[in-house]
Design an enzyme around this catalytic site. Structure first.
Site, PDB file in Angstrom:
ATOM      1  CG  ASP A   1       4.916 -26.444  44.774  1.00  0.00           C
ATOM      2  OD1 ASP A   1       5.264 -27.629  44.872  1.00  0.00           O
ATOM      3  OD2 ASP A   1       5.719 -25.494  44.727  1.00  0.00           O
TER       4      ASP A   1
ATOM      5  CB  VAL B   1     -13.371 -26.403  49.353  1.00  0.00           C
ATOM      6  CG1 VAL B   1     -13.980 -25.712  48.145  1.00  0.00           C
ATOM      7  CG2 VAL B   1     -14.084 -27.730  49.618  1.00  0.00           C
TER       8      VAL B   1
ATOM      9  CB  THR C   1      14.542 -29.364  44.504  1.00  0.00           C
ATOM     10  OG1 THR C   1      15.007 -30.240  43.469  1.00  0.00           O
ATOM     11  CG2 THR C   1      13.217 -28.736  44.082  1.00  0.00           C
TER      12      THR C   1
ATOM     13  CE  LYS D   1      -2.899 -25.378  49.200  1.00  0.00           C
ATOM     14  NZ  LYS D   1      -1.603 -24.943  49.659  1.00  0.00           N
ATOM     15  CG  LEU D   2     -12.605 -21.369  45.520  1.00  0.00           C
ATOM     16  CD1 LEU D   2     -12.041 -20.389  44.479  1.00  0.00           C
ATOM     17  CD2 LEU D   2     -13.917 -21.950  45.022  1.00  0.00           C
ATOM     18  CG  ASP D   3      -9.684 -23.975  51.117  1.00  0.00           C
ATOM     19  OD1 ASP D   3      -9.347 -24.375  49.980  1.00  0.00           O
ATOM     20  OD2 ASP D   3      -9.001 -24.174  52.137  1.00  0.00           O
TER      21      ASP D   3
ATOM     22  N   GLY E   1      10.735 -27.434  52.006  1.00  0.00           N
ATOM     23  CA  GLY E   1      10.268 -26.635  53.143  1.00  0.00           C
ATOM     24  C   GLY E   1      10.372 -25.139  52.885  1.00  0.00           C
ATOM     25  NE  ARG E   2      13.153 -24.239  47.581  1.00  0.00           N
ATOM     26  CZ  ARG E   2      13.499 -24.217  46.295  1.00  0.00           C
ATOM     27  NH1 ARG E   2      14.337 -23.304  45.860  1.00  0.00           N
ATOM     28  NH2 ARG E   2      13.003 -25.090  45.451  1.00  0.00           N
TER      29      ARG E   2
ATOM     30  CG  HIS F   1       2.360 -35.388  45.014  1.00  0.00           C
ATOM     31  ND1 HIS F   1       2.261 -34.182  44.368  1.00  0.00           N
ATOM     32  CD2 HIS F   1       2.551 -36.316  44.055  1.00  0.00           C
ATOM     33  CE1 HIS F   1       2.399 -34.378  43.072  1.00  0.00           C
ATOM     34  NE2 HIS F   1       2.577 -35.662  42.857  1.00  0.00           N
TER      35      HIS F   1
HETATM   36  P1  IMP Z   1      15.055 -28.534  39.796  1.00  0.00           P
HETATM   37  O1  IMP Z   1      13.899 -29.225  39.147  1.00  0.00           O
HETATM   38  O2  IMP Z   1      15.389 -29.061  41.164  1.00  0.00           O
HETATM   39  O3  IMP Z   1      16.256 -28.481  38.893  1.00  0.00           O
HETATM   40  O4  IMP Z   1      14.626 -27.011  40.054  1.00  0.00           O
HETATM   41  C1  IMP Z   1      14.401 -26.106  38.968  1.00  0.00           C
HETATM   42  C2  IMP Z   1      13.250 -25.148  39.291  1.00  0.00           C
HETATM   43  O5  IMP Z   1      12.028 -25.908  39.306  1.00  0.00           O
HETATM   44  C3  IMP Z   1      13.343 -24.471  40.644  1.00  0.00           C
HETATM   45  O6  IMP Z   1      12.756 -23.184  40.551  1.00  0.00           O
HETATM   46  C4  IMP Z   1      12.488 -25.355  41.542  1.00  0.00           C
HETATM   47  O7  IMP Z   1      11.992 -24.651  42.663  1.00  0.00           O
HETATM   48  C5  IMP Z   1      11.388 -25.721  40.572  1.00  0.00           C
HETATM   49  N1  IMP Z   1      10.726 -26.993  40.906  1.00  0.00           N
HETATM   50  C6  IMP Z   1      11.189 -28.234  40.684  1.00  0.00           C
HETATM   51  N2  IMP Z   1      10.298 -29.152  41.096  1.00  0.00           N
HETATM   52  C7  IMP Z   1       9.242 -28.478  41.567  1.00  0.00           C
HETATM   53  C8  IMP Z   1       7.982 -28.878  42.108  1.00  0.00           C
HETATM   54  O8  IMP Z   1       7.631 -30.064  42.216  1.00  0.00           O
HETATM   55  N3  IMP Z   1       7.158 -27.866  42.497  1.00  0.00           N
HETATM   56  C9  IMP Z   1       7.483 -26.559  42.338  1.00  0.00           C
HETATM   57  N4  IMP Z   1       8.632 -26.152  41.836  1.00  0.00           N
HETATM   58  C10 IMP Z   1       9.515 -27.092  41.448  1.00  0.00           C
END
Ligand code: IMP
Length: 430
Positions: A13, A414, A130, A331-333, A302-303, A41
């Site tokens: 992320d 930014v 996920t 995301k420096l801003d 959405g977490r 994304h």
């Molecule tokens: P999985 O890839 O769904 O098996 O999740 C395994 C771990 O990777 C969990 O902690 C997810 O939150 C994390 N994760 C999987 N894909 C992403 C992503 O694109 N961004 C951030 N965390 C991710």
């Protein structure tokens, strides 16, 4: 060499989508090589938000060919929906713009069911996946019983393969108290996806090597990030694929001699979704401010994301593992208005100093960051387009990150919009 690999340098992320979208304008091809629709994304162009999970973030540039390489795991339902959604917005109108590798593995309903059932059974010890079936799909791939895209297109082979998978996985699902899905119903549903996706399916490794031979600019879009790598991440709180830059070799069929530069994406602070150690996590007002100002809620689930200070130990490790030739700092801003900023430079683990991320999950869980403090700034940065337009304190913050991680910052983001970017160097030419 006109290839560029883009990888996440933290826990995911980091804003890879925006950076890939930015450079895709100058790329002939954008290829994904690992992960699946666990990624997400959010692209903002002219105020319009587009979310993609599987298709590379380069899709919004009509002249850029997008590839889903053999190392990606594909949920065909999600992919079909994504293609339709993009087409409704006027993108991906030329079928030739998207190429799907025939050797990519297919996520089946049983994979998603297993992923969720396992997580539910783990309770407080859950990984926080996920729930998209990523882990179980890669498990079946490694166990040599998976279904690949080419197999999904062959109805008879698909039935046999599905019988084998369900013979192994059905009883496991029942152990979790779940009713295994009907094989005929899956075959019927997937036959529709197979026909929709057939025009896009090919051996993408040939396409990639032809493009390399022709001197075209190829951008490899990594998903997730270094600390979620199956080998090098905070195991077992990781994803089920390797995420470091070297994986482009197996995941897209590219020989090492063709791999050029690597750009790591790091947020100006740190976030993590799901469970697992996070030494610089802030469970206070500053953490809440970062979440609110940074809009730190997952594009896929959405977490709310866990937020914390910039961790130079993590990013330095990512720089070493992937050989980062540069860092895009995003995301420096969001940091504007925080009077004093902290950067973790090492950890104290039970009295022992660590300048690297310890392999032991219990050591990392107990790690106390050793912080360096830097002066913050109050100015709104979103209008800055040149490095010199940033406040002195922001420039010092960036310089310190470069010193601590050993990688130059080549792009600064930014804001979410495409143009809210300060480009210091062309990453293809780093
Ligand atoms: P999985 O890839 O769904 O098996 O999740 C395994 C771990 O990777 C969990 O902690 C997810 O939150 C994390 N994760 C999987 N894909 C992403 C992503 O694109 N961004 C951030 N965390 C991710």
């Amino acid at each position: 060499m006109p290839t560029l690999i883009i990888v996440g340098a933290q826990w995911g992320d980091e804003g890879k989508g925006k950076v890939v979208d930015h450079f895709a304008a100058h790329a002939d091809v954008v290829a994904r090589y690992q992960g699946g629709n666990n990624a997400g994304h959010t692209l903002v162009v002219g105020g319009e938000r587009t979310v993609v999970h599987l298709i590379p973030a380069g899709v919004l540039h009509r002249g850029t060919t997008c590839i889903l390489g053999n190392g990606v795991v594909i949920d065909p339902k999600v992919l079909c929906e994504e293609i339709e959604g993009l087409q409704e917005k006027g993108y991906l109108t030329d079928a030739g713009q998207l190429r799907i590798d025939e050797r990519a593995h297919v996520i089946l309903p049983v994979h998603c069911m297993l992923d969720r059932a396992r997580e539910a059974s783990l309770g407080e010890r859950a990984i926080g996946t996920t729930g998209r079936g990523i882990g179980p799909c890669y498990e079946d791939k490694a166990a040599r019983r998976g279904v690949r895209v080419v197999d999904m297109l062959d109805a008879r082979y698909f039935r046999d393969a599905l019988d084998k998978i369900m013979a192994e996985r059905g009883p496991l699902l029942e152990l979790y108290g779940e009713q295994p899905p009907e094989i005929d119903a899956i075959l019927e549903e997937y036959a529709v996806y197979a026909e929709r996706l057939r025009p896009y399916v090919t051996d993408t490794t040939i396409l990639v090597s032809e493009q390399i031979a022709a001197g075209k600019r190829i951008l490899f879009e990594g998903a997730q990030a270094a600390m979620l790598d199956l080998d090098h991440g905070t195991y077992p709180f990781v994803t089920s694929s390797n995420t470091v830059a070297g994986v482009v070799g197996s995941g897209a069929g590219v020989a090492p001699k063709h791999v050029g530069r690597v750009l790591g994406i790091a947020k100006a602070y740190t976030t993590r979704v799901g469970a697992g150690p996070f030494p610089t996590e802030l469970e206070d007002d500053i953490g809440a401010k970062l979440r609110q100002v940074g809009g730190e809620f997952g594009a896929t689930t959405g977490r709310p994301r866990r937020c914390g200070w910039f961790d130079a130990v993590v990013v330095k490790q990512a720089a070493r593992l992937s050989g980062l030739s540069g860092i895009a700092l995003t995301k420096l801003d969001v940091l504007s208005g925080i009077p004093t900023l902290k950067i973790a430079t090492a950890y104290d683990c039970n009295g022992e100093r660590f300048d690297r991320v310890p392999a032991s999950v219990s050591a990392l869980t107990q790690a106390t960051p050793i912080y360096e403090e830097l002066e913050g700034w109050t100015e709104d940065l979103s209008g800055a387009r040149r490095f010199e337009e940033l406040p002195v304190a922001a420039r010092k913050y960036i310089s310190r990150i470069e010193e601590l991680t050993g990688a130059p910052v080549t792009l600064i983001s930014v804001g979410a919009e495409r143009d809210e970017t300060i480009l210091l160097r062309d990453p293809f030419l780093l």
